[in-house]
Design a protein around this motif. Structure first.
Motif, PDB file in Angstrom:
ATOM      1  N   ARG A 159     -11.924  33.910  80.430  1.00  0.00           N
ATOM      2  CA  ARG A 159     -11.189  35.160  80.394  1.00  0.00           C
ATOM      3  C   ARG A 159     -10.108  35.140  81.469  1.00  0.00           C
ATOM      4  NH1 ARG A 159     -14.169  40.160  78.807  1.00  0.00           N
ATOM      5  NH2 ARG A 159     -15.820  39.543  77.370  1.00  0.00           N
ATOM      6  N   TYR A 160      -8.976  35.734  81.141  1.00  0.00           N
ATOM      7  CA  TYR A 160      -7.874  35.845  82.092  1.00  0.00           C
ATOM      8  C   TYR A 160      -7.338  37.272  82.063  1.00  0.00           C
ATOM      9  CZ  TYR A 160      -7.829  30.741  81.977  1.00  0.00           C
ATOM     10  OH  TYR A 160      -8.185  29.426  82.059  1.00  0.00           O
ATOM     11  N   ASN A 161      -6.915  37.737  83.220  1.00  0.00           N
ATOM     12  CA  ASN A 161      -6.220  39.015  83.312  1.00  0.00           C
ATOM     13  C   ASN A 161      -4.755  38.709  83.016  1.00  0.00           C
ATOM     14  OD1 ASN A 161      -5.094  41.459  83.999  1.00  0.00           O
ATOM     15  ND2 ASN A 161      -6.298  41.716  85.855  1.00  0.00           N
ATOM     16  N   SER A 162      -4.308  39.057  81.825  1.00  0.00           N
ATOM     17  CA  SER A 162      -3.017  38.583  81.332  1.00  0.00           C
ATOM     18  C   SER A 162      -2.077  39.723  80.965  1.00  0.00           C
ATOM     19  CB  SER A 162      -3.224  37.676  80.113  1.00  0.00           C
ATOM     20  OG  SER A 162      -3.937  36.502  80.471  1.00  0.00           O
ATOM     21  N   ALA A 163      -0.814  39.360  80.802  1.00  0.00           N
ATOM     22  CA  ALA A 163       0.204  40.297  80.337  1.00  0.00           C
ATOM     23  C   ALA A 163       1.040  39.606  79.283  1.00  0.00           C
ATOM     24  CB  ALA A 163       1.081  40.752  81.489  1.00  0.00           C
ATOM     25  N   VAL A 164       1.525  40.381  78.339  1.00  0.00           N
ATOM     26  CA  VAL A 164       2.324  39.850  77.255  1.00  0.00           C
ATOM     27  C   VAL A 164       3.568  40.704  77.090  1.00  0.00           C
ATOM     28  CG1 VAL A 164       1.144  41.216  75.480  1.00  0.00           C
ATOM     29  CG2 VAL A 164       2.180  39.021  74.855  1.00  0.00           C
TER      30      VAL A 164
END
Length: 276
Positions: free
Chosen positions: A94-99
């Motif tokens: 899991r990653y804390n991501s932004a798109v």
């Protein structure tokens, strides 16, 4: 003169994905009505953030970067450029991501590099920062604690980012919490980082943040837009809302850098990296 109208959101998001999408659809509708072309939603807008920062907290639903939820976000965006945070699942981690998306699909992606407190118990760490081209100009993205490190924004600015979007789930202080969030010391830090990163890199800074409460956390809101001189031109304060501002970005950057160009005047030979 070509101007860009942009907006940064302060709003609450939680585990109810359908509710999150309903809120996002409403915000996109409001942004379109205001003539906005770039809309920044907070960190963890899809599924909410962690309930606490003590480690081992149950996280939000993990979504694939090419999954239907990101496709749904893109479809809602339509002709807007929209950035949003989410929990990404990739190769079993899991990653804390932004798109960053438009109706045409994904334009850019970022995994949070810097992890506060025990966040690394829930997420893997990203490995870098990169700017990317969009219909509204060259953008950079970062997530929350990333902005506490000058290198994050500097790397994006050196990669040509004209506008940097920072998406946060930034809470108030957990010790000696101020009854009035406007006086909270973590709120002051949040605001200082926003202004300093814009000024030192002479870029337009768009800062979105969660509002309200979730689990043990009380978020400071404070969505804002900062000009390349470090001046706050729109701000929601500690309330839910949308900060909206309009710039001729190229002209704003040129004006800020006309006499003293912080990027051009760097002396990298005077401060080589010596510690890995």
């Amino acid at each position: 003169m070509t101007t860009l109208r942009m907006a940064a959101v302060a709003a609450p998001f939680d585990r109810d994905l359908e509710g999150d999408f309903a809120r996002i659809e409403k915000l996109i509708g409001e942004a379109k009505a205001e003539g906005v072309r770039l809309l920044a939603l907070p960190e963890a807008a899809l599924g909410g953030y962690l309930a606490n920062l003590d480690g081992g907290a149950e996280g939000p639903p993990a979504l694939a970067a090419d999954g239907p939820e990101i496709g749904r976000l893109a479809a809602l965006a339509g002709d807007l450029v929209v950035t949003a945070g989410y929990c990404e699942l990739a190769d079993g981690r899991r990653y804390n991501s932004a798109v960053c998306v438009t109706g045409d699909g994904v334009l850019g992606h970022h995994r949070k590099v810097h992890q506060p407190l025990a966040e690394n118990a829930s997420y893997g760490a990203g490995r870098g920062f990169a700017a990317f081209d969009t219909p509204v100009g060259r953008l950079g993205m970062m997530i929350c604690y990333d902005k506490a490190f000058p290198e994050s924004a500097r790397a994006l600015a050196l990669d040509g980012a004209e506008v940097v979007v920072c998406m946060s789930a930034w809470p108030g202080s957990r010790t000696n919490a101020a009854p009035d969030l406007a006086q909270d010391r973590w709120k002051r830090r949040f605001d200082l980082f926003d202004r300093a990163r814009a000024l030192e890199n002479q870029i337009v800074w768009v800062s979105a943040n969660q509002s309200g409460t979730f689990g043990d956390l009380r978020f400071v809101a404070g969505a804002k837009i900062v000009d390349p001189g470090g001046e706050v031109v729109a701000d929601t304060g500690v309330a839910e809302g949308m900060a909206i501002a309009e710039f001729d970005v190229q002209a704003a950057l040129a004006t800020a850098r006309r006499s003293m160009g912080h990027l051009a005047d760097r002396r990298p030979d005077a401060y080589p990296v010596s510690v890995p």
